[in-house]
Design a protein around this motif. Sequence first.
Motif, mmCIF file in Angstrom:
data_model
loop_
_atom_site.group_PDB
_atom_site.id
_atom_site.type_symbol
_atom_site.label_atom_id
_atom_site.label_comp_id
_atom_site.label_asym_id
_atom_site.label_seq_id
_atom_site.Cartn_x
_atom_site.Cartn_y
_atom_site.Cartn_z
ATOM 1 N N MET A 194 0.772 -1.330 0.125
ATOM 2 C CA MET A 194 -0.056 0.053 -0.069
ATOM 3 C C MET A 194 0.675 1.313 -0.050
ATOM 4 O O MET A 194 0.252 2.378 -0.449
ATOM 5 C CB MET A 194 -1.035 0.062 1.278
ATOM 6 N N ARG A 195 1.945 1.311 0.530
ATOM 7 C CA ARG A 195 2.908 2.484 0.593
ATOM 8 C C ARG A 195 2.815 3.229 -0.725
ATOM 9 O O ARG A 195 2.848 4.303 -0.739
ATOM 10 C CB ARG A 195 4.198 2.219 1.338
ATOM 11 N N PRO A 196 3.109 2.499 -1.876
ATOM 12 C CA PRO A 196 3.303 3.240 -3.041
ATOM 13 C C PRO A 196 2.053 4.064 -3.668
ATOM 14 O O PRO A 196 2.254 5.017 -4.086
ATOM 15 C CB PRO A 196 3.935 2.348 -4.286
ATOM 16 N N LEU A 197 0.971 3.434 -3.102
ATOM 17 C CA LEU A 197 -0.259 4.125 -3.544
ATOM 18 C C LEU A 197 -0.443 5.424 -2.892
ATOM 19 O O LEU A 197 -1.277 6.313 -3.267
ATOM 20 C CB LEU A 197 -1.410 3.182 -3.150
ATOM 21 N N LEU A 198 0.092 5.410 -1.528
ATOM 22 C CA LEU A 198 -0.149 6.645 -0.606
ATOM 23 C C LEU A 198 0.650 7.840 -0.675
ATOM 24 O O LEU A 198 0.989 8.401 0.079
ATOM 25 C CB LEU A 198 -0.266 5.976 0.849
ATOM 26 N N GLN A 199 1.439 7.843 -1.579
ATOM 27 C CA GLN A 199 2.620 8.667 -2.000
ATOM 28 C C GLN A 199 1.838 10.221 -2.316
ATOM 29 O O GLN A 199 1.031 10.076 -3.129
ATOM 30 C CB GLN A 199 3.682 8.435 -2.934
ATOM 31 N N PRO A 200 2.415 11.448 -1.856
ATOM 32 C CA PRO A 200 1.707 12.818 -2.195
ATOM 33 C C PRO A 200 1.706 12.770 -3.535
ATOM 34 O O PRO A 200 2.892 12.379 -4.211
ATOM 35 C CB PRO A 200 2.523 13.464 -1.549
ATOM 36 N N LEU A 225 1.048 9.529 -10.121
ATOM 37 C CA LEU A 225 1.874 10.638 -10.714
ATOM 38 C C LEU A 225 3.038 10.556 -9.995
ATOM 39 O O LEU A 225 4.242 11.062 -10.492
ATOM 40 C CB LEU A 225 1.133 11.970 -10.561
ATOM 41 N N ALA A 226 3.128 10.272 -8.529
ATOM 42 C CA ALA A 226 4.459 10.531 -7.746
ATOM 43 C C ALA A 226 5.469 9.728 -8.225
ATOM 44 O O ALA A 226 6.620 10.321 -8.194
ATOM 45 C CB ALA A 226 4.021 10.145 -6.303
ATOM 46 N N GLY A 227 5.559 8.620 -8.749
ATOM 47 C CA GLY A 227 6.539 7.835 -9.106
ATOM 48 C C GLY A 227 7.179 8.315 -10.427
ATOM 49 O O GLY A 227 8.409 8.353 -10.688
ATOM 50 N N LEU A 228 6.474 9.374 -11.335
ATOM 51 C CA LEU A 228 6.963 9.839 -12.331
ATOM 52 C C LEU A 228 8.021 10.839 -12.228
ATOM 53 O O LEU A 228 8.775 11.171 -12.898
ATOM 54 C CB LEU A 228 5.847 10.213 -13.527
#
Length: 244
Positions: A44-50, A77-80
């Motif tokens: 879940m952590r990657p989903l909850l990134q600002p 979008l955060a990962g981009l």
Amino acid sequence: MDFVSEAIVLQARKHGETSAIMENFTRERGRHNGLVRGGAGRRMRPLLQPGNIVEVEWRGRLEDHLGYFTVEIVDALAGLFMEDRLSLAALNAIAALLREMLPEKQPLPDLYDVTKIVLERLDDQAVWPALYVRWESLLLQSLGYGLDLSRCAGTGVTDNLTHVSPRSGRAVSTDAAQPYLDKLFRLPPFLRGEPIASPQDIADGLRLTGHFLETRVQWERNRTLPDARRVMVARLQATGLAAD
């Protein structure tokens, strides 16, 4: 009580061993918090990134309870932007301003839609700095402190508007501004609809909106602007996208 809404993640804080309290900006219910079971876990952590766009379902027995969120990703979008320090700084500034300034549970769908547009364009350095300044202007308007750039505060004319009063937030024409140039903010033409924004225009726009965000919004909370915004401005200056 329950609702389903698209939302922009603003922050997630670990709560207990495995859960997280997520703060987000929902299109339907404004800024809203809730507990995400398993939110501190690897899945879940990657989903909850600002900056991520998600769909949330909130459930709670009463509206004033913390309640629980279930979360599905819409646009990660955060990962981009993790490898782009400038875009990441802008994303962090947007999230910080929304966390600090938005009232809880007040729907602001127009601000939500524009925020989403800005986030989706943070990969285009030719576009997003001017969009960001317009976004801060809309944030002021949404909070009840909108700038009046339609006519001159002194003469009422609607053309040759080149400055803004730091007290009233109203535009001032070239002629009326002459005796007070050292006291007025320069009004960048792109905030009046011009298509091109120079680095000086971006700097002037950030100075203008930043002044009113700090003196009208943050002053009531005895706060200055978030550090994340200062980092973003410094990186814009370092890359030449905003004048020093």
